[in-house]
Design an enzyme around this catalytic site. Structure first.
Site, PDB file in Angstrom:
ATOM      1  N   TYR A 163       0.840  -1.210   0.000  1.00 29.98           N
ATOM      2  CA  TYR A 163       0.000   0.000   0.000  1.00 29.98           C
ATOM      3  C   TYR A 163       0.875   1.261   0.000  1.00 29.98           C
ATOM      4  CZ  TYR A 163      -3.183   3.622   1.563  1.00 29.98           C
ATOM      5  OH  TYR A 163      -3.900   4.798   1.666  1.00 29.98           O
ATOM      6  N   LYS A 167      -1.894  -7.441  -9.032  1.00 28.28           N
ATOM      7  CA  LYS A 167      -0.498  -7.359  -8.549  1.00 28.28           C
ATOM      8  C   LYS A 167       0.469  -7.328  -9.726  1.00 28.28           C
ATOM      9  CE  LYS A 167       0.920  -8.237  -4.800  1.00 28.28           C
ATOM     10  NZ  LYS A 167       1.276  -7.469  -3.662  1.00 28.28           N
ATOM     11  N   VAL A 192       3.230  -4.879   8.415  1.00 32.77           N
ATOM     12  CA  VAL A 192       3.351  -4.992   9.872  1.00 32.77           C
ATOM     13  C   VAL A 192       3.829  -6.388  10.323  1.00 32.77           C
ATOM     14  CG1 VAL A 192       2.030  -4.932  12.043  1.00 32.77           C
ATOM     15  CG2 VAL A 192       1.748  -3.112  10.350  1.00 32.77           C
ATOM     16  N   PRO A 193       3.253  -7.488   9.815  1.00 34.32           N
ATOM     17  CA  PRO A 193       3.708  -8.797  10.305  1.00 34.32           C
ATOM     18  C   PRO A 193       5.184  -9.091   9.962  1.00 34.32           C
ATOM     19  CG  PRO A 193       1.627  -8.997   9.110  1.00 34.32           C
ATOM     20  CD  PRO A 193       2.132  -7.608   8.868  1.00 34.32           C
ATOM     21  N   SER A 245      10.680   0.289   8.123  1.00 36.74           N
ATOM     22  CA  SER A 245       9.235   0.449   7.921  1.00 36.74           C
ATOM     23  C   SER A 245       8.581   0.909   9.224  1.00 36.74           C
ATOM     24  CB  SER A 245       8.619  -0.869   7.458  1.00 36.74           C
ATOM     25  OG  SER A 245       7.286  -0.668   7.099  1.00 36.74           O
ATOM     26  N   LYS A 295       8.681  -2.045  16.375  1.00 40.03           N
ATOM     27  CA  LYS A 295       9.344  -0.951  15.646  1.00 40.03           C
ATOM     28  C   LYS A 295      10.548  -0.441  16.442  1.00 40.03           C
ATOM     29  CE  LYS A 295       5.376   0.674  12.907  1.00 40.03           C
ATOM     30  NZ  LYS A 295       4.420   1.732  12.592  1.00 40.03           N
ATOM     31  N   SER A 334      -0.791   9.815  10.941  1.00 38.67           N
ATOM     32  CA  SER A 334      -1.829   9.027  10.239  1.00 38.67           C
ATOM     33  C   SER A 334      -1.822   9.312   8.744  1.00 38.67           C
ATOM     34  CB  SER A 334      -3.210   9.375  10.790  1.00 38.67           C
ATOM     35  OG  SER A 334      -3.301   8.978  12.134  1.00 38.67           O
TER      36      SER A 334
HETATM   37  N1  LIG Z   1       0.276   5.766   9.581  1.00 37.94           N
HETATM   38  C1  LIG Z   1      -0.631   5.122   8.935  1.00 37.94           C
HETATM   39  O1  LIG Z   1      -1.777   5.574   8.832  1.00 37.94           O
HETATM   40  C2  LIG Z   1      -0.292   3.820   8.262  1.00 37.94           C
HETATM   41  C3  LIG Z   1      -1.267   3.138   7.498  1.00 37.94           C
HETATM   42  C4  LIG Z   1      -0.905   1.953   6.837  1.00 37.94           C
HETATM   43  C5  LIG Z   1       0.393   1.454   6.984  1.00 37.94           C
HETATM   44  N2  LIG Z   1       1.301   2.129   7.752  1.00 37.94           N
HETATM   45  C6  LIG Z   1       2.681   1.609   7.888  1.00 37.94           C
HETATM   46  O2  LIG Z   1       3.250   1.533   6.575  1.00 37.94           O
HETATM   47  C7  LIG Z   1       4.120   0.404   6.500  1.00 37.94           C
HETATM   48  C8  LIG Z   1       3.722  -0.429   5.290  1.00 37.94           C
HETATM   49  O3  LIG Z   1       2.402  -0.910   5.475  1.00 37.94           O
HETATM   50  P1  LIG Z   1       1.449  -1.287   4.244  1.00 37.94           P
HETATM   51  O4  LIG Z   1       0.062  -1.242   4.744  1.00 37.94           O
HETATM   52  O5  LIG Z   1       1.846  -0.486   3.060  1.00 37.94           O
HETATM   53  O6  LIG Z   1       1.873  -2.798   4.030  1.00 37.94           O
HETATM   54  P2  LIG Z   1       1.236  -3.890   3.021  1.00 37.94           P
HETATM   55  O7  LIG Z   1       0.551  -3.211   1.894  1.00 37.94           O
HETATM   56  O8  LIG Z   1       0.430  -4.862   3.810  1.00 37.94           O
HETATM   57  O9  LIG Z   1       2.522  -4.709   2.494  1.00 37.94           O
HETATM   58  C9  LIG Z   1       3.789  -4.136   2.303  1.00 37.94           C
HETATM   59  C10 LIG Z   1       4.747  -5.073   1.638  1.00 37.94           C
HETATM   60  O10 LIG Z   1       5.109  -6.168   2.502  1.00 37.94           O
HETATM   61  C11 LIG Z   1       5.393  -7.268   1.649  1.00 37.94           C
HETATM   62  N3  LIG Z   1       5.328  -8.556   2.340  1.00 37.94           N
HETATM   63  C12 LIG Z   1       4.265  -9.094   2.980  1.00 37.94           C
HETATM   64  N4  LIG Z   1       4.586 -10.314   3.451  1.00 37.94           N
HETATM   65  C13 LIG Z   1       5.867 -10.552   3.081  1.00 37.94           C
HETATM   66  C14 LIG Z   1       6.768 -11.633   3.274  1.00 37.94           C
HETATM   67  N5  LIG Z   1       6.398 -12.731   3.943  1.00 37.94           N
HETATM   68  N6  LIG Z   1       8.006 -11.536   2.736  1.00 37.94           N
HETATM   69  C15 LIG Z   1       8.381 -10.426   2.058  1.00 37.94           C
HETATM   70  N7  LIG Z   1       7.574  -9.373   1.841  1.00 37.94           N
HETATM   71  C16 LIG Z   1       6.343  -9.437   2.358  1.00 37.94           C
HETATM   72  C17 LIG Z   1       4.324  -7.176   0.579  1.00 37.94           C
HETATM   73  O11 LIG Z   1       4.797  -7.928  -0.556  1.00 37.94           O
HETATM   74  P3  LIG Z   1       3.802  -8.749  -1.505  1.00 37.94           P
HETATM   75  O12 LIG Z   1       3.355  -7.736  -2.518  1.00 37.94           O
HETATM   76  O13 LIG Z   1       4.626  -9.829  -2.062  1.00 37.94           O
HETATM   77  O14 LIG Z   1       2.670  -9.250  -0.642  1.00 37.94           O
HETATM   78  C18 LIG Z   1       4.272  -5.679   0.322  1.00 37.94           C
HETATM   79  O15 LIG Z   1       5.178  -5.299  -0.677  1.00 37.94           O
HETATM   80  C19 LIG Z   1       4.014  -0.348   7.820  1.00 37.94           C
HETATM   81  O16 LIG Z   1       5.122  -0.037   8.613  1.00 37.94           O
HETATM   82  C20 LIG Z   1       2.742   0.196   8.478  1.00 37.94           C
HETATM   83  O17 LIG Z   1       2.838   0.225   9.867  1.00 37.94           O
HETATM   84  C21 LIG Z   1       0.985   3.299   8.361  1.00 37.94           C
END
Ligand SMILES: NC(=O)c1ccc[n+]([C@@H]2O[C@H](COP(=O)([O-])OP(=O)(O)OC[C@H]3O[C@@H](n4cnc5c(N)ncnc54)[C@H](OP(=O)(O)O)[C@@H]3O)[C@@H](O)[C@H]2O)c1
Length: 321
Positions: A15, A46, A87-88, A112, A135, A156
């Site tokens: 995302y 994707k 996150v995971p 991250s 984190k 946020s």
């Molecule tokens: N402040 C806010 O409002 C807010 C909101 C959302 C997120 N965040 C933060 O932004 C950061 C990114 O979050 P997101 O929501 O963008 O994450 P996301 O869309 O769920 O995924 C991010 C990436 O992680 C990869 N990934 C997942 N499982 C994996 C694995 N087993 N091995 C290798 N790569 C893997 C995914 O690859 P694939 O494409 O292969 O699945 C994807 O490229 C996080 O730190 C989160 O805390 C903040």
């Protein structure tokens, strides 16, 4: 670190990762992604996304985080590493840290985070505290490894939270009811994903941001939930019913509901009941993003809400933190 710094992004397909990829490419940096190989169960979108990012100029390496030698060899090709892993996968970033340490050439690592300032926010419920702890563990491991870093506290994400709190895609409903967490008076900082991505890439190449935390708290984007709902009500020109969930109700809910809903509840509690994002003063020692880059015209919440009237953000299922 000049204009030709090579930037490697972990999580570029995610995302926030796609905003980062676009920001890095459009700012002229040779940009690389390390992504796990596509799987048969991947949604067709994707593949389309990856083709689109490649057409913009992204160079993609495929591999697992566990393939240490491969990760090291890719890292040796670049100057800057930015992670936007999900996150995971936060603790898996230890593998990236180990690889950066071995490669020995990286001038900046951004782990991250992109949420609340993990070393300064207080009062998180256990489900969210666990995430903040992870984190922090990555911060401390980065520092112990002697890797130059920048930490980005985005607070946020604007599109994400507006979509969640105001449900703009339901703006035409005659019986719009929105949930207000706590009294709704606590202030939060909402920052557009595109802006956070630009700030992150700029900070990654900025000597002033070396070994520092960047906090995104631009003055036009500090808003309470009640102010947000009232602004939206005015824009859509129809009344919105407020359904308040008290602090006690949120605490009880966070204990009752299953993972990962409990994390979402705990995050809402921390931001909108505890007011954690604005709970500490910024001093002249802090690096606030809009002050650090005053030439950059960030999206104000006011302008974004206007934009939502015509183009409501698509609700996302990504896990926020
Ligand atoms: N402040 C806010 O409002 C807010 C909101 C959302 C997120 N965040 C933060 O932004 C950061 C990114 O979050 P997101 O929501 O963008 O994450 P996301 O869309 O769920 O995924 C991010 C990436 O992680 C990869 N990934 C997942 N499982 C994996 C694995 N087993 N091995 C290798 N790569 C893997 C995914 O690859 P694939 O494409 O292969 O699945 C994807 O490229 C996080 O730190 C989160 O805390 C903040």
């Amino acid at each position: 670190m000049g204009e030709r710094s090579k930037i490697l992004i972990f999580g570029a397909s995610g995302y926030f990762g796609r905003y980062l990829s676009k920001a890095s490419i459009s700012m002229g940096y040779p940009t690389y992604a390390y992504l796990r190989p596509l799987r048969p169960d991947n949604h067709p979108s994707k593949l389309q996304l990856l083709k689109y990012l490649q057409s913009m100029g992204l160079t993609i390496y495929h591999g697992e985080l566990e393939e240490h030698d491969k990760v090291v060899s890719v890292i040796k090709e670049v100057d800057i590493v930015i992670s936007a892993l999900a996150v995971p996968q936060h603790l898996d970033q230890i593998k990236i840290i180990n690889a950066i340490k071995e490669a020995g050439n990286v001038k900046r690592f951004i782990p991250s985070e992109y949420g609340n300032e993990v070393d300064r926010v207080k009062g998180a419920l256990p489900a969210f505290q666990k995430l903040l702890d992870n984190k922090q563990r990555i911060r401390r491991a980065t520092e112990e490894a002697g890797i130059p870093f920048t930490y980005v506290s985005a607070n946020s994400f604007m599109s994400y939270f507006v979509s969640y709190l105001l449900r703009p895609h339901h703006r035409n409903s005659n019986h719009l009811t929105l949930t207000v967490y706590g009294t709704g008076e606590a202030k939060a900082a909402l920052n557009h994903e595109e802006d956070v991505a630009v700030y992150t890439v700029r900070a990654a190449t900025d000597p002033r941001a070396a070994n520092r935390v960047i906090i995104c708290r631009p003055p036009k984007n500090i808003i309470s939930q009640l102010e947000l709902v009232a602004s939206w009500e005015k824009l859509i020109a129809r009344p919105i019913k407020r359904n308040h969930l008290s602090s006690h109700q949120l605490i009880a809910l966070s204990q009752e509901v299953a993972f990962s809903d409990n994390v979402a509840i705990a995050i809402l509690h921390n931001i909108f009941v505890m007011g954690a994002q604005l709970s500490f003063e910024l001093t002249h020692h802090d690096l606030e993003a809009s002050q650090l880059y005053p030439d950059y015209n960030y999206t104000s919440i006011h302008d974004f809400l206007h934009r939502c009237l015509l183009h409501p953000p698509i609700p996302t299922l990504a896990t926020f933190a």
